[in-house]
Structure formats: structure tokens, C-alpha cells
Enzyme design. Structure first.
Site, PDB file in Angstrom:
ATOM      1  N   GLU A   1     -15.873  -2.909 -34.738  1.00 32.41           N
ATOM      2  CA  GLU A   1     -15.088  -2.042 -33.590  1.00 32.41           C
ATOM      3  C   GLU A   1     -15.992  -1.642 -32.474  1.00 32.41           C
ATOM      4  OE1 GLU A   1     -12.216   0.663 -34.573  1.00 32.41           O
ATOM      5  OE2 GLU A   1     -12.064   1.507 -32.374  1.00 32.41           O
TER       6      GLU A   1
ATOM      7  N   ASP B   1     -19.676   3.260 -51.077  1.00 29.13           N
ATOM      8  CA  ASP B   1     -18.286   2.686 -51.326  1.00 29.13           C
ATOM      9  C   ASP B   1     -17.295   3.282 -50.230  1.00 29.13           C
ATOM     10  OD1 ASP B   1     -15.543   2.225 -52.042  1.00 29.13           O
ATOM     11  OD2 ASP B   1     -16.292   2.531 -54.485  1.00 29.13           O
TER      12      ASP B   1
HETATM   13  C1  MEV Z   1     -10.281   4.334 -32.172  1.00 28.50           C
HETATM   14  O1  MEV Z   1     -10.695   3.561 -33.029  1.00 28.50           O
HETATM   15  C2  MEV Z   1     -10.065   5.813 -32.703  1.00 28.50           C
HETATM   16  C3  MEV Z   1      -9.528   6.836 -31.772  1.00 28.50           C
HETATM   17  O2  MEV Z   1      -8.115   6.564 -31.582  1.00 28.50           O
HETATM   18  C4  MEV Z   1      -9.825   8.274 -32.338  1.00 28.50           C
HETATM   19  C5  MEV Z   1      -8.985   9.452 -31.654  1.00 28.50           C
HETATM   20  O3  MEV Z   1      -7.852   9.133 -30.968  1.00 28.50           O
HETATM   21  O4  MEV Z   1      -9.657  10.530 -31.877  1.00 28.50           O
HETATM   22  C6  MEV Z   1     -10.019   6.822 -30.371  1.00 28.50           C
END
Ligand code: MEV
Length: 442
Positions: free
Chosen positions: A89, A298
Site C-alpha cells: 500500500e 505470522d
Molecule cells: C488506509 O489504509 C488506512 C486509513 O483509512 C486509516 C484510518 O482511517 O485511520 C487511512
């Protein structure tokens, strides 16, 4: 149907890797030759290394590359780390690094290990008089410990071992159902094999012990013996704190006071509402999982345990915040059963390098590093959400990915970044921008 039958295969697992790929390419792809070439291109150039990777799973046909990144400037309990992170990501590593640096300048991240106890269960049915089961449990326990003393001896030498075996009565929930709940200390190893081996031995020892006592072979029936991934006491707390004024100013000229209040509100919302808590905790696991994967641990076990812990009083946030006496405090309280020796941690070449990068931490130290990364990740996400919004950062990465997809040159990349600084990024808008740019040049 005829075509579908061709996709059925026997003896697949004993086929050579090349033949497996050929069969897959022929039966499931429109462009078999391209697929064969592509899958083979991800094989490791070193046969010995490839053999190690193949050894982790079955029916392997290739390797699946994931980005291996690092987040520097993590000051945790007074020591500086460069944290290895494996994630697909975009923005995750950048966000963790940015929060790490922010807190490095404000005293760093502190941690405390609550405990490291791990758990396992033997689930069984007792068909004789319950009084016999209870009356002789001390004797059964002694036998179980005696029969596992060889298995546990190495762990005991390292300072760990079996620390308790309890008998739990679940007959009010299911007829005849009892459970052994055993506790273990597994030192620097995750200890799954050790725990499961002990549990299976407990089951056998307990069965023969009670068969002797009751004189009936069918007094007991073992259903299953397996560790529990729910280890609520194997837990770590990580926190940051500073005077509110030391938080500084935020984007859009937001003052430290406004930021602290909004941040605190955002955490309270995640404590109250499970829809928000799920996304909030997902953000925490963006950080945690990345380090867990990088160090060969894990992530499924770590995540399922964390979510169960988050549900103890109705699903809620794993992180919390307070503002008292002008001090901003933000903390994460999370279960974390990890190992730094044995299993994948010692076999996977990159996991070994990750641990080396962390200067070969103990399991406890790794718990602290992972929790600190989860905390930093969460801090960054909430900071963006309550100031600029999350899309500003995400869109930069999104733009980069679209430009890569459209095979933009370095020059086009630079002008696109400038053009989209204050414009909405979408695949169509970037494609149109590039097309216009390319037309005006030709
Ligand atoms: C995205 O991968 C994670 C978030 O949605 C976490 C959050 O909203 O606190 C940005």
C-alpha cells in the site's frame, strides 16, 4: 463441461515446476507463452535461494514480489531504529517515517511489555462422573508435566517452559465439554510447534491417566489440541507524549490546541463507533503487519488476536488519547505474540536481514518496535484525517502510479506533478494531460 474437465488434474504436486507453469498457462491463460516467460522471470537467479523459498509452501510456481521498504528515525525507548516494512500500500512507509521523525524530535516513543505468556487448549469430552475428573486433576497435571519434561527441557534451559495447566468446565455451554487451558513462556521463539507438541502430549497423558483411574476406556474423548492465537496478556503498550504547545503548528495554520482537541475527538469516535474503529484499527495494522511480514512473523495470528482484543467490550479502538494538564498523550495497547528465532525468522533471507537491520532484537524488543510502528502509523493517519484530509497524500502516490502505468518519462512526471498540485487526480485526467502534452510536442 468438456473444457472444464480438462482443468481437472491429478498428481499436480509431483510435477516439475516448469511443467506446472506450462499446464497452468495452457489451461487458464489466453497468452500461455507470455505467461510462462513472465512467471519464470520471477524465479530467484540463485537455485539454492529458490529452493529455500520453495520450501515455505507447496505447489510453488514462482515468487510474488512485494516492496521491501524502511522507515528511519524511529526513536523507541531511547534507541534509534530503521524499521523494515513490507507492504503493497502506497503512503504507508512514508506515513510511518513522517510520524517517527515527528516524535523523534519530541522525546521518541516509549513502550512497556505487559507480559509474554502464550496459551494453548485441549478440548475434550468427559463422560464419567465429573467429581472423578476434578478430584484427580492434580495427579493428571503432574503426569502431563512429567511426560512433557523432555520436550520442554530446552525451553526451560532458555528460561521458559510450561507455566500452568488449568481445567475449565464448559458443560453449561455444551454437554460433557471441558478444556485444558495451558500457559507457556517461549522466550524469543513464537513457540507454535513447542506449544502444539506439548498439548498433544497432554492429551495423550491425560487420557491414559483418567482411563486408569476410572477403569473405563471411554470415560474421555479428545476433540482437539491446539494453541490459541488469542493471547491477551502477551501484550505491549506504546505511547508518545508532549506538552500541547510542543506539537507545533499544522497545515492550514491549525494551532497545536485545535489539533490536539480534534485528534482526541477522532480517537474517541473510534472508541465509540465500530464502523470507524474497524478502519482506524486497519490503519494501525498497516504499520504492524508491514513489520511483522518483514521479520518473518505470522501476520494472520497477530491480526486475529488484535481484533479479538479490540472486541472485549464491543469492538473498539486499540489506541487511545488524553489531554490533561496541557499534555497530549497518545497510546496503543495491543497483544503481540512474535518470535525472533526459529521458523521463518531464521530461514527467510530477507526476514533475516530485517532482523539484522533491527540489530537482532529479542522477542520483547521486537514487540516494542512493532507496536511503536503501529502507533506511528495511526498517528500519521489521524493527523492527516483531522488536518488536510487523507487524499492529499494518497493522491500524490496515486498520480505516481498512474504516470508509471502510462509510461510517463521523467520530464512528463515532473510537469504532471506541478500541474496536478491543486487539481483532482483521476486516470482520465492524467491520461488527457499526457496526451495533450505529447501532441503539443510532436
Ligand atoms: C488506509 O489504509 C488506512 C486509513 O483509512 C486509516 C484510518 O482511517 O485511520 C487511512
Amino acid at each position: 463441461m468438456k473444457e472444464e474437465n480438462q482443468k481437472k488434474i491429478s498428481g499436480f504436486s509431483s510435477m516439475r515446476k516448469r511443467d506446472k507453469i506450462k499446464w497452468i498457462a495452457k489451461n487458464f491463460f489466453k497468452d500461455p507463452d507470455v505467461v510462462i516467460k513472465e512467471l519464470s522471470s520471477y524465479w530467484h537467479s540463485n537455485d539454492d535461494q529458490q529452493k529455500i523459498l520453495d520450501g515455505f509452501s507447496e505447489n510453488t510456481i514462482s515468487n510474488f514480489p512485494m516492496p521491501f521498504g524502511v522507515a528511519p528515525n524511529f526513536l523507541i525507548d531511547g534507541k534509534t531504529y530503521c524499521v523494515p516494512m513490507v507492504t503493497e500500500e502506497s503512503s504507508v512507509v512514508a506515513a510511518a517515517s513522517s510520524a517517527a521523525k515527528f516524535w523523534m524530535d519530541r522525546g521518541g516513543i516509549q513502550t512497556e511489555i505487559i507480559d509474554t505468556v502464550k496459551l494453548g487448549q485441549v478440548h475434550f469430552f468427559w463422560y464419567d462422573d465429573p467429581a472423578i475428573l476434578l478430584k484427580h486433576f492434580d495427579g493428571a497435571k503432574e503426569k502431563m508435566l512429567e511426560n512433557t519434561s523432555d520436550i520442554a527441557s530446552n525451553m526451560v534451559k532458555r528460561g521458559g517452559g510450561i507455566t500452568d495447566i488449568e481445567l475449565l468446565d464448559f458443560t453449561d455451554k455444551k454437554k460433557n465439554y471441558y478444556q485444558l487451558k495451558a500457559s507457556f513462556q517461549t522466550c524469543d521463539s513464537m513457540g507454535a510447534n513447542f506449544i502444539n507438541t506439548c498439548l498433544e502430549e497432554f492429551a495423550q497423558s491425560m487420557t491414559s491417566y483418567y482411563q486408569n483411574i476410572s477403569g473405563k476406556d471411554d470415560c474421555i474423548e479428545i476433540i482437539m489440541s491446539i494453541l490459541s492465537n488469542y493471547t491477551p496478556e502477551c501484550r505491549v503498550k506504546a505511547w508518545v507524549e508532549c506538552p500541547i504547545s510542543a506539537l507545533g503548528e499544522f497545515k492550514g495554520s491549525m494551532t497545536a490546541e485545535v489539533f490536539a482537541t480534534r485528534f482526541n475527538d477522532a480517537i474517541e469516535i473510534a472508541e465509540i463507533d465500530q464502523y470507524r474503529a474497524t478502519t482506524h484499527n486497519k490503519g494501525i495494522y498497516n504499520g504492524i503487519d508491514s513489520v511483522i511480514i518483514a521479520t518473518g512473523n505470522d501476520f494472520r495470528a497477530i491480526e486475529s488476536c488484535g481484533h479479538t482484543y479490540a472486541s472485549e467490550n464491543g469492538y473498539s479502538s486499540l489506541s487511545h488519547c488524553s489531554i490533561d494538564n496541557n499534555t497530549f498523550k497518545f497510546w496503543l495497547d495491543v497483544p503481540m505474540a512474535v518470535g525472533t528465532v526459529g521458523g521463518l525468522t531464521s530461514l527467510h533471507p530477507i526476514a533475516k536481514r530485517s532482523l539484522e537491520l533491527l540489530e537482532n532484537p529479542s522477542a520483547k524488543e521486537l514487540m516494542s518496535i512493532v507496536a511503536a510502528t503501529g502507533l506511528a502509523q495511526n498517528f500519521s493517519a489521524i493527523r492527516s484525517l483531522v488536518t488536510t484530509g487523507i487524499q492529499e497524500g494518497h493522491m500524490k502516490m496515486h498520480l505516481k502510479n498512474i504516470l508509471r502505468h502510462l509510461e510517463a518519462t521523467d520530464r512528463e512526471y515532473e510537469s504532471a506533478c506541478l500541474y496536478f498540485k491543486d487539481r483532482v487526480v483521476s486516470f482520465g485526467s492524467v491520461r488527457d494531460f499526457l496526451q495533450k502534452n505529447r501532441q503539443s510536442i510532436s
